[in-house]
Design an enzyme around this catalytic site. Sequence first.
Site, short mmCIF file in Angstrom:
data_model
loop_
_atom_site.label_atom_id
_atom_site.label_comp_id
_atom_site.label_asym_id
_atom_site.label_seq_id
_atom_site.Cartn_x
_atom_site.Cartn_y
_atom_site.Cartn_z
N GLN A 105 -1.91 7.00 -6.17
CA GLN A 105 -1.38 7.09 -4.81
C GLN A 105 0.14 7.01 -4.82
OE1 GLN A 105 -1.99 3.55 -2.39
NE2 GLN A 105 -2.47 4.81 -0.62
N GLY A 106 0.81 8.08 -4.36
CA GLY A 106 2.28 8.06 -4.26
C GLY A 106 2.69 7.85 -2.81
N SER A 139 4.25 4.21 -1.38
CA SER A 139 5.40 3.30 -1.25
C SER A 139 6.59 3.78 -2.05
CB SER A 139 5.02 1.90 -1.76
OG SER A 139 4.01 1.35 -0.98
N GLU A 182 -8.48 2.82 2.84
CA GLU A 182 -8.01 1.78 1.92
C GLU A 182 -8.29 0.39 2.48
OE1 GLU A 182 -3.82 1.83 1.01
OE2 GLU A 182 -4.04 0.33 -0.57
#
Lengths: 356, 406
Positions: free
Chosen positions: B137-138, B140, B254
């Site tokens: 997951q990109g 933050s 999530e």
Amino acid sequence: MAVLTEEQTMLRDMAREWADDESPVTAFRAMRNGAPATFYDPEAWRAQAEMGWASILVPEEQGGVGMGYLSLGLVLEQLGRNLAATPLAATAGATSAILIGGSDAQKAAWLPRIASGEIVATLALDEGPRFTGAAGTATVSGGKLSGTKEFVAEGDSAQLFVVSAADGLYLVEGGEGVTRAPRKLTDSRSHAQIRFDNAPAERLEGGEDLLTQVTDRAAIGIAAEMLGMAESAFAQTNDYLKTRVQFGQTLASFQALQHRMAKMFTELELMRSAVEAGLEAADSGRASISQEASLAKALANETLHLVSREMIQLHGGIGMTDEHDAGFYLKRARVLEQMWGNAAWHRDRFARLSGY
Amino acid sequence: MATAPEIDAPVHALDEFRTQVRDWLAEHFPPSLKGRDNAMSAVEGPTDEDAEQRAWREAMGATGWGVPTWPKEYGGGGLSRTEARILQEEMNRVGAWNPIGGMGVMMFGPTLLEYGSEEQKREHIPAIARGEVRWCQGYSEPGAGSDLASLQCFAEDHGDHYVVNGQKTWTSGGHWADKCFMLVRTDKTKKHEGITFLLCDMDTPGIEVKPIGLISGSSPFCETFFTDVKVPKANRVGREGEGWTIGKRLLQHERNSLSGGGSSAGRMFAGTPLAQIAKKYVGVDAEGRIADADLRTRIARHEMDMRSFMLTLRRSALEAKSNQGPSAATSIMKNVGARIMQERSELLIEIRGMAGLGWEGEGFEEDALKEVRHWLFGKAFSIYGGSTEIQNNVIAKRILGMLDHQ
């Protein structure tokens, strides 16, 4: 909210409507100012009895509706929201004792009169300023009970007392050998010292754990009343924060206050789960529901304590005035926190029951 | 509790399905695999797969039962919720674990099924369903944590592709992932509407991954640097500027998985009861109570908190079932879950004294060493997936209706 039957939903809605229409906090204020000898409004109690609330725990054979503790809790919660001064919780506490320990004859003698609202009944157990769970020192000989009980709820008007003595619980009528001395607490409700001097007494059947079974159910009952109080105190505070303007902004827009409200909301959700689980445990038919009772009462105590304090603080000066209702919630909260076990007592018992 | 079967399947058909599952499991799940779960987890890295584990993953992948409710046309199981529950029950019965997992399953897959193009779904979903591709997951960035929409990683339009420059952080599993779903900025003049959702291969030239060491030691988290990385426009999910909407949807998946959703809550608190460990380390008084009265009280408080949390999870599940609509209770789950797990860890450390603070090596119980790392890693519970403070903002604004300064 617990999952309710259609009947229970109707009961709850009816109680909510009645509390809002007929018993808003102004009704409590009028009672406080008028200070009737009963410390509740007999007309209001009659109306509650007519709606069948005194008969919720009483089985159909004895003229009741036998709907159980969750149903009773729904009504107590709605009444608690508006601080209705009612002997319902005290009477229900005594009703549990008769249901569990009463002989057929005792049930036939008392339950119909309770169900109809004809008499107010109550538990007379404590001999000191705080609940200990112990039987106490009252003695019985030749069917006559002697001893002194402190801070008996609805003691000013109760016609039937469930009294603890060293060897069990007894039924004592409010008459011969019974002397009442009012104890005016901050909550403006009825509490009294009751002296029993060779008062005629009938023993309830049941072993040593009868007292525990009865006080566990009583604790769960007032926890439901406390849930209603906490929810209402919280809702009123939230409404106030949205209307009060300082620095050109509503108080509700300040994050420091938003987070305090979010924290209280979180605790309220946990409290509701614990209280509903307690009521369901009381309906489960199991004799011992002590763990559930301690969980419900400890959470009720701590959450209502928090919310009633914050209600004053977040209202600022207005919350300290007698004219405002916040003080009523605070005062009643502290009395109920002491009744049938404070948080420390229930935590200690929870630990003991869990084996540590 | 009796649950009415869904309308698509009469009871006898469900019985047949159960028998079918049972037979299939007997054939494909060898008892020797019990307890040897090596699913791709979001928190722990993958372990080497042996032949037996590989065969099990391939078998589950072929049926699509690792993602039982995903559509069959994309390699999912195509099962109804009731059938999926039966599958889970039968797997539990023989101790079979799901070898298909990770962020692709928990977050990305459900989002792509909703927002992806037909081609994208055909390309990516079957590979996730077979457990062949690992996603990271990109989201933050160093300057965009709680305020995620302030992200700066920029994707410049070059006709048929974008050129991406910037940095992502907390890329869970970035060093072993095959692909990355990411939020990038395509318009610097707008905040939320300037964000776009892209997919990229982690072996694209210009991507550099550095693991982040945490207070708990090594971690699955990475920093990921993008220098002139070419991403084809075909890898954009949704429209340009639609990334925030899609990205938020993914965050809902999530949060659901982080709050435990009830089924895994029991496991969260599994293990030796605190009181038993406390009795061993602190001793008992004449009445058998934990000798340290203050510690005993705090353990009782914690256990009551935990009990009421479990009751709240149960209550909200029941309420959801009985058509009372989504319960307000769900919004507090993440905060309370985090606080309880963290409190439990703090108590476990305290109970064992110095022996509870061992870092590594001889002289410590294995459980105590594990617990130290868990205690430290657990500080993340109230930070990731929307910190406790962000959740409190959500409760105040969305549930309590407390609005910000006007």
